[in-house]
Design an enzyme around this catalytic site. Structure first.
Site, PDB file in Angstrom:
ATOM      1  N   HIS A 223     -30.271  50.460  22.274  1.00 34.88           N
ATOM      2  CA  HIS A 223     -29.118  50.671  23.190  1.00 34.88           C
ATOM      3  C   HIS A 223     -28.327  51.826  22.858  1.00 34.88           C
ATOM      4  O   HIS A 223     -28.251  52.744  23.696  1.00 34.88           O
ATOM      5  CB  HIS A 223     -28.220  49.415  23.141  1.00 34.88           C
ATOM      6  CG  HIS A 223     -26.990  49.706  24.181  1.00 34.88           C
ATOM      7  ND1 HIS A 223     -27.010  49.229  25.498  1.00 34.88           N
ATOM      8  CD2 HIS A 223     -25.930  50.376  23.862  1.00 34.88           C
ATOM      9  CE1 HIS A 223     -25.504  49.666  26.022  1.00 34.88           C
ATOM     10  NE2 HIS A 223     -25.039  50.207  25.005  1.00 34.88           N
ATOM     11  N   GLU A 224     -28.151  52.125  21.670  1.00 31.55           N
ATOM     12  CA  GLU A 224     -27.230  53.229  21.184  1.00 31.55           C
ATOM     13  C   GLU A 224     -28.360  54.646  21.263  1.00 31.55           C
ATOM     14  O   GLU A 224     -27.798  55.606  21.669  1.00 31.55           O
ATOM     15  CB  GLU A 224     -26.665  53.073  19.847  1.00 31.55           C
ATOM     16  CG  GLU A 224     -25.875  51.879  19.619  1.00 31.55           C
ATOM     17  CD  GLU A 224     -24.690  51.866  20.714  1.00 31.55           C
ATOM     18  OE1 GLU A 224     -24.143  53.257  21.030  1.00 31.55           O
ATOM     19  OE2 GLU A 224     -24.270  51.063  21.085  1.00 31.55           O
TER      20      GLU A 224
ATOM     21  N   HIS B  50     -28.317  55.879  24.772  1.00 37.19           N
ATOM     22  CA  HIS B  50     -27.108  56.671  25.085  1.00 37.19           C
ATOM     23  C   HIS B  50     -27.239  58.134  24.723  1.00 37.19           C
ATOM     24  O   HIS B  50     -26.853  59.009  25.465  1.00 37.19           O
ATOM     25  CB  HIS B  50     -25.636  56.035  24.359  1.00 37.19           C
ATOM     26  CG  HIS B  50     -25.135  54.949  24.964  1.00 37.19           C
ATOM     27  ND1 HIS B  50     -24.886  55.016  26.455  1.00 37.19           N
ATOM     28  CD2 HIS B  50     -24.815  53.703  24.500  1.00 37.19           C
ATOM     29  CE1 HIS B  50     -24.218  53.914  26.843  1.00 37.19           C
ATOM     30  NE2 HIS B  50     -24.427  53.050  25.578  1.00 37.19           N
TER      31      HIS B  50
ATOM     32  N   GLU C  87     -23.972  52.052  31.063  1.00 40.68           N
ATOM     33  CA  GLU C  87     -24.271  50.933  29.981  1.00 40.68           C
ATOM     34  C   GLU C  87     -25.222  49.964  30.387  1.00 40.68           C
ATOM     35  O   GLU C  87     -26.163  49.705  29.682  1.00 40.68           O
ATOM     36  CB  GLU C  87     -22.877  50.108  30.073  1.00 40.68           C
ATOM     37  CG  GLU C  87     -21.773  50.644  29.239  1.00 40.68           C
ATOM     38  CD  GLU C  87     -21.946  50.885  27.642  1.00 40.68           C
ATOM     39  OE1 GLU C  87     -22.878  50.164  27.008  1.00 40.68           O
ATOM     40  OE2 GLU C  87     -21.797  52.059  27.282  1.00 40.68           O
TER      41      GLU C  87
END
Length: 276
Positions: free
Chosen positions: A137-138, A141, A205
């Site tokens: 997930h990071e 980003h 997100e």
């Protein structure tokens, strides 16, 4: 990564932000003439660059982040991040660990100079595949330039707010009442512009969650991680300030007002999407 929905939303919000910025430029032009426009542009670039550089440094410093050793207990994490980074087409980011008081993680920087920070609390409560989901997930980003775009939006909001303050001051008598009115008007204008930035942030997100699911082959590990992170934060005092919290994987969003100004969508909706 191709995200048609995100690109369309970015186009709409980008147009709105440019309109706010152009309106601020026209106000300055009307007040001071064309000669000041280059100063406004250069000043905007300097302000945004300053926010980006200082913001990254301040975020890491505020949580006391330390480099994650590449050997020993963290070696598997480094290997997994290296593999996922190659798959996502980005350079392997710097990995750091910090005591945040709650299980959490965040990313700062851009594709070629990213940093991912995970809390010791998160590493203690999550299983390996759940940690991988959070890391993916990071990394998403960073790959999607989310931090850079957030700083750009905040910079435009700041510039527009500053111009609004000057307009109020110059239109008044420059007394104490005008000074306080300028502060109020500037903050209100900045808040209105930021609403559009925050709306995109919430959608980003969802996109990062979807990218993480593709990276690890399933959405269930990240969904389980989000559930544990949410439960693990209950009753604990976070050491993360509001500015850094906007970057973290876990954010609030309960009441209607908090949903409107939150950088994150409701946790239950994120979990539901990951499992459908």
């Amino acid at each position: 990564m191709r995200h048609t929905g995100l690109k369309l939303r970015m186009a709409v919000v980008g147009t709105i932000l440019f309109a706010f910025y152009a309106a601020a430029g026209l106000v300055v032009y009307a007040m001071y003439g064309p000669g000041v426009i280059p100063l406004v542009v250069v000043g905007s670039v300097v302000l945004i660059g300053f926010q980006y550089k200082v913001g990254k440094w301040a975020a890491l410093r505020s949580v006391g982040a330390e480099d994650m050793p590449e050997h020993g207990e963290y070696s598997r994490i480094h290997q997994e991040v290296g593999s996922m980074s190659r798959d996502m087409g980005i350079d392997k980011p710097r990995l750091m660990v910090a005591d945040m008081g709650v299980p959490n993680a965040f990313a700062v920087g851009r594709k070629g100079a990213g940093t991912v920070v995970v809390s010791t609390e998160l590493l203690r409560i999550l299983d390996r595949d759940e940690v991988d989901g959070v890391l993916a997930h990071e990394l998403a980003h960073i790959a999607n330039r989310d931090v850079v775009m957030m700083v750009l939006g905040q910079g435009i909001a700041s510039v527009v707010g500053i111009v609004a303050q000057f307009v109020v001051l110059l239109a008044g008598d420059n007394d104490l009442a005008d000074f306080f009115l300028a502060i109020i008007v500037g903050n209100v204008v900045q808040f209105i512009v930021m609403l559009f930035v925050l709306a995109i942030s919430r959608y980003r997100e969802y996109v990062a969650d979807a990218d993480a699911r593709r990276a690890i082959g399933s959405g269930d590990p990240l969904a389980r991680a989000l559930e544990k992170i949410s439960r693990g934060a209950e009753g604990r005092e976070s050491k993360v300030d509001d500015q850094v919290s906007a970057l973290c994987i876990f954010g609030d969003g309960g009441s209607m007002l908090s949903k409107l100004v939150s950088t994150h969508p409701p946790m239950e909706k994120r979990i539901e999407r990951l499992r459908t």
